[in-house]
Design a protein around this motif. Structure first.
Motif, PDB file in Angstrom:
ATOM      1  N   PRO A   1      21.058   0.712  24.849  1.00 39.89           N
ATOM      2  CA  PRO A   1      21.098   1.788  23.842  1.00 39.89           C
ATOM      3  C   PRO A   1      20.215   1.542  22.628  1.00 39.89           C
ATOM      4  O   PRO A   1      19.570   2.470  22.135  1.00 39.89           O
ATOM      5  CB  PRO A   1      22.584   1.845  23.466  1.00 39.89           C
ATOM      6  CG  PRO A   1      23.299   1.344  24.665  1.00 39.89           C
ATOM      7  CD  PRO A   1      22.409   0.290  25.247  1.00 39.89           C
ATOM      8  N   GLN A   2      20.182   0.310  22.126  1.00 38.53           N
ATOM      9  CA  GLN A   2      19.362   0.041  20.949  1.00 38.53           C
ATOM     10  C   GLN A   2      17.885   0.281  21.234  1.00 38.53           C
ATOM     11  O   GLN A   2      17.172   0.903  20.434  1.00 38.53           O
ATOM     12  CB  GLN A   2      19.581  -1.400  20.488  1.00 38.53           C
ATOM     13  CG  GLN A   2      18.899  -1.741  19.180  1.00 38.53           C
ATOM     14  CD  GLN A   2      19.184  -3.167  18.749  1.00 38.53           C
ATOM     15  OE1 GLN A   2      19.451  -4.034  19.582  1.00 38.53           O
ATOM     16  NE2 GLN A   2      19.135  -3.426  17.454  1.00 38.53           N
ATOM     17  N   LEU A   3      17.420  -0.191  22.380  1.00 43.76           N
ATOM     18  CA  LEU A   3      16.027   0.028  22.761  1.00 43.76           C
ATOM     19  C   LEU A   3      15.797   1.459  23.212  1.00 43.76           C
ATOM     20  O   LEU A   3      14.726   2.032  22.971  1.00 43.76           O
ATOM     21  CB  LEU A   3      15.638  -0.952  23.872  1.00 43.76           C
ATOM     22  CG  LEU A   3      15.805  -2.439  23.538  1.00 43.76           C
ATOM     23  CD1 LEU A   3      15.510  -3.290  24.762  1.00 43.76           C
ATOM     24  CD2 LEU A   3      14.901  -2.831  22.382  1.00 43.76           C
ATOM     25  N   ARG A   4      16.806   2.037  23.856  1.00 44.58           N
ATOM     26  CA  ARG A   4      16.674   3.408  24.333  1.00 44.58           C
ATOM     27  C   ARG A   4      16.513   4.391  23.172  1.00 44.58           C
ATOM     28  O   ARG A   4      15.741   5.354  23.257  1.00 44.58           O
ATOM     29  CB  ARG A   4      17.905   3.777  25.168  1.00 44.58           C
ATOM     30  CG  ARG A   4      17.847   5.163  25.780  1.00 44.58           C
ATOM     31  CD  ARG A   4      16.814   5.225  26.870  1.00 44.58           C
ATOM     32  NE  ARG A   4      16.491   6.600  27.222  1.00 44.58           N
ATOM     33  CZ  ARG A   4      15.528   6.940  28.061  1.00 44.58           C
ATOM     34  NH1 ARG A   4      14.796   6.001  28.624  1.00 44.58           N
ATOM     35  NH2 ARG A   4      15.288   8.192  28.331  1.00 44.58           N
ATOM     36  N   ASN A   5      17.226   4.158  22.085  1.00 44.87           N
ATOM     37  CA  ASN A   5      17.102   5.039  20.923  1.00 44.87           C
ATOM     38  C   ASN A   5      15.701   4.979  20.325  1.00 44.87           C
ATOM     39  O   ASN A   5      15.153   6.004  19.894  1.00 44.87           O
ATOM     40  CB  ASN A   5      18.143   4.652  19.874  1.00 44.87           C
ATOM     41  CG  ASN A   5      19.551   4.939  20.327  1.00 44.87           C
ATOM     42  OD1 ASN A   5      19.776   5.775  21.202  1.00 44.87           O
ATOM     43  ND2 ASN A   5      20.513   4.241  19.755  1.00 44.87           N
ATOM     44  N   ILE A   6      15.118   3.788  20.309  1.00 43.79           N
ATOM     45  CA  ILE A   6      13.750   3.664  19.791  1.00 43.79           C
ATOM     46  C   ILE A   6      12.769   4.394  20.704  1.00 43.79           C
ATOM     47  O   ILE A   6      11.858   5.099  20.236  1.00 43.79           O
ATOM     48  CB  ILE A   6      13.382   2.179  19.654  1.00 43.79           C
ATOM     49  CG1 ILE A   6      14.315   1.493  18.657  1.00 43.79           C
ATOM     50  CG2 ILE A   6      11.933   2.023  19.213  1.00 43.79           C
ATOM     51  CD1 ILE A   6      14.091  -0.002  18.545  1.00 43.79           C
TER      52      ILE A   6
END
Length: 675
Positions: free
Chosen positions: A278-283
């Motif tokens: 999720p953290q990378l996906r949001n970026i």
């Protein structure tokens, strides 16, 4: 999406103390760390025999999910037969008599499905049923008790299982899938919906406790420290797993990755599974939306400033190609977990609004291409999407802002009440239109659009043309309808709207921390994608859908999985390489920081601190002879018995007792006066 065993490991290790639950979010490991066991569930077959085991020392046997759900419902129906608020259920008296005994009765360290069963019962109690309208308040109280029990049980799991194994257990409790009909009889199974189910290797029709908590808006459960520990671990990619979804556009379920702890040292250099963190996906999604916004601004700005039409066509073509891929991604996100989960996203209403505007533009542009080549009406319609896109980028950059969270909640109330108002006030338009047709004094050119414009001006208090022309409709009925509309719309409706929005905003502000943590949980849960279509950036996702989906019908599951993974790694090679280098950089920086901290602590000479004596006293348990002396002075069993005898009552009991005392005093005073 499928998972390769090379790219991840079902275990992880950590640098800090494993007994500290907060350090479980550290994804960096020691070299000699041992594997953390997974937690398979103990289940019952149709004959009641145990199948499998749950490898926890001293744990009891876990019942099936179907039996546990009915057991919990039976207990709650028997325990709650009156309406209670959350404060009353959390009162000390109710906690001692009701909540704590139920927690002790239900808690089983060998059954991680307890929280799921409690939240599932909460969903059922909150489901509106016309035949049980009389018991709505009681069912809401039972739903509150379900959430309270789930929070207490999750906290007990957290306290009894600290460190890395505890984090893995909590992750299995919240994000592992459970089948509510695992041992249900055949008549119950036959009532299940008969939609087409995609094969997942035995993981079909399963839901997670976190998904049910989001659907039922169990904000007290989600804001608990144990749940936030798991949400934070999933958000950062420390806990990895193959998510469960409703429908996948490009399914690749050849390999199932269970809930495990991620280890960067053992990961592949191009680990495609990091695209669903999720953290990378949001970026990544923020970059995609930024590209969409830039192409949109180039298209409408070039058109608005009177550029040549050849330049407009180039930018418009690029914008359409990229936007179609972005819309496909949004539609896949809605289908993956259903509309109920998608609307909990903070900017879901903005995405839906933009898709509607873009669909309108696409329809008009298609007609124009058939008739002429000039965009007379399509691009002006597309210009109306600018407020939506610019607002959406603000929502994406500040997802934890309480103002945006309140705006999302108030938009639902505003849309619902506006729809009701339009439905009701449409009768005024029809009545005035019929009066205009029967009146000879009114100009024939007055249409329903003109009448609607006059009513809107009256509604917002901008102009009184409608009231001035009211007598032209009818000498008596025209002014009466206009004044009635002005009273209902400009006074009553706006007052109700302001009151509703104020109430919603005050509720959100009073529970600000829970609202922020709930939205973070929604963002985390939606960020872990199951569909392989999300691993392809727009517009490559359209090519993947057109090429790989027919290919799936030709080749086998293993061959399709390898082709899909190879295509994902080839297209996302620069992004995957940056992610891998960043994670290894973080790992190296973590080790250097630990060494610097140790050196700094050595330079500070902590043994010379005058407060070290106090810390030394509480650093270890006292010896047995001291404990015996303390027990003789203050027996804890007697203290607990005394506390139970003088325990406080609930506010409801205190109110009832005070009312009884008033009734007794009143009756005694009446007797004295009669005597």
């Amino acid at each position: 999406m499928g998972v390769e065993s090379v790219g991840s490991s079902p275990r992880s290790s950590f640098d800090l103390d494993e007994n500290d639950p907060e350090t479980a979010l550290n994804p960096h490991a020691d070299e000699n760390d041992t594997a953390v066991p997974l937690f398979p569930l103990r289940r019952l077959d149709q004959d009641g025999n145990h199948v499998g085991s749950f490898p926890l020392a001293g744990s009891g046997n876990a019942m099936s999910v179907y039996v546990t759900m009915h057991r919990i419902r039976r207990l709650l129906v028997a325990a709650i037969d009156d309406t209670y608020t959350l404060d009353e259920l959390r009162a000390p008296h109710m906690d001692r008599l009701l909540v704590r005994p139920l927690v002790d009765r239900l808690y089983n360290p060998g059954d991680p499905a307890l929280v799921y069963c409690l939240v599932a019962n909460r969903v059922q109690f909150l489901r509106p049923r016309s035949n049980e309208a009389f018991h709505k308040g009681i069912n809401e109280s039972r739903a509150l008790l379900c959430e309270l029990l789930a929070t207490r049980l999750l906290r007990r799991f957290h306290e009894d299982h600290p460190g890395r194994p505890g984090l893995l257990l909590l992750a299995n409790i919240l994000v592992s899938g459970f089948d509510p009909c695992d041992t249900a009889p055949e008549p119950v199974r036959s009532r299940r919906p008969r939609w087409a189910i995609q094969e997942r290797g035995g993981h079909e029709r399963k839901l997670t406790a976190l998904e049910l908590a989001i659907i039922s808006e169990s904000k007290m459960l989600i804001k608990s420290p144990a749940c936030q520990l798991v949400v934070d671990a999933v958000y950062k990619g420390v806990v990895v797993y193959t998510p469960l979804s409703f429908v996948d556009f490009l399914p690749d379920h050849y390999r199932y990755h269970p809930v495990s702890l991620y280890e960067p040292r053992r990961a592949a250099l191009l680990n495609h599974r990091r695209l669903i963190v999720p953290q990378l996906r949001n970026i990544i999604e923020l970059v995609h939306f930024a590209i969409l916004l830039v192409l949109y601004m180039l298209t409408v700005a070039h058109y608005g400033f009177g550029g040549d039409m050849s330049g407009v066509r180039i930018y418009e073509t690029l914008f359409n190609v990229f936007t179609l891929g972005w819309v496909l991604e949004q539609f896949a996100a809605v289908v993956e977990h259903g509309w109920e989960v998608h609307v909990q996203n903070l900017w879901s209403f903005l995405d839906v609004t933009f898709v509607v505007i873009y669909a309108t533009y696409g329809l008009i542009r298609s007609v124009e291409l058939l008739l002429a080549d000039d965009p007379f009406y399509a691009l002006p319609a597309l210009c109306t999407a600018a407020p939506v896109l610019l607002t959406r980028i603000a929502f994406t950059l500040m997802p934890d802002n309480i103002v945006f969270i309140a705006l999302h909640a108030m938009m639902r109330d505003f849309t619902r009440l506006t729809f009701i108002a339009i439905w009701c006030f449409a009768g005024f338009v029809m009545a005035l239109l019929l009066l205009a047709r029967t009146s000879g004094d009114l100009n024939v050119g007055v249409t329903w659009a003109t009448i609607t414009k006059w009513l809107l001006w009256i509604w917002f208090g901008l102009d009184g043309t409608g009231i001035e022309r009211a007598a032209d409709f009818h000498l008596i009925l025209g002014p009466m309808l206009m004044i009635t509309f002005a009273f209902l719309g400009n006074t009553l409706f706006l007052t109700i709207l302001v009151a509703m929005l104020t109430n919603t905003f005050s509720k959100i502000i009073s529970n600000e921390a829970a609202e922020i943590q709930f939205r973070r949980a929604v963002l985390t849960f939606q960020g872990v994608k199951s569909d392989a279509i999300f691993s392809y950036p727009p517009p490559f996702n359209m090519l993947a859908l057109l090429i790989l989906l027919p290919l799936k019908l030709v080749v086998g599951p293993a061959a399709f999985h390898h082709i899909n993974v190879a295509a994902i790694r080839f297209i996302n090679a620069p992004v995957l390489l940056l992610i891998s280098l960043w994670e290894r950089r973080q790992l190296w920086a973590k080790g250097s920081k630990t060494r610097r901290l140790k050196f700094w602590r050595y330079l500070k000479f902590p043994s010379l601190s005058p407060h070290r004596d106090i810390q030394a006293v509480f650093s270890a348990e006292p010896p047995p002879d001291v404990i015996d002396t303390l027990e003789k002075l203050d027996p804890l069993d007697e203290l607990k018995a005394e506390l139970e005898l003088v325990g406080p009552h609930t506010p409801r009991d205190s109110t009832r007792q005070s009312s009884r005392r008033r009734e007794t005093s009143d009756s005694s005073s009446h007797r004295r006066s009669d005597g």
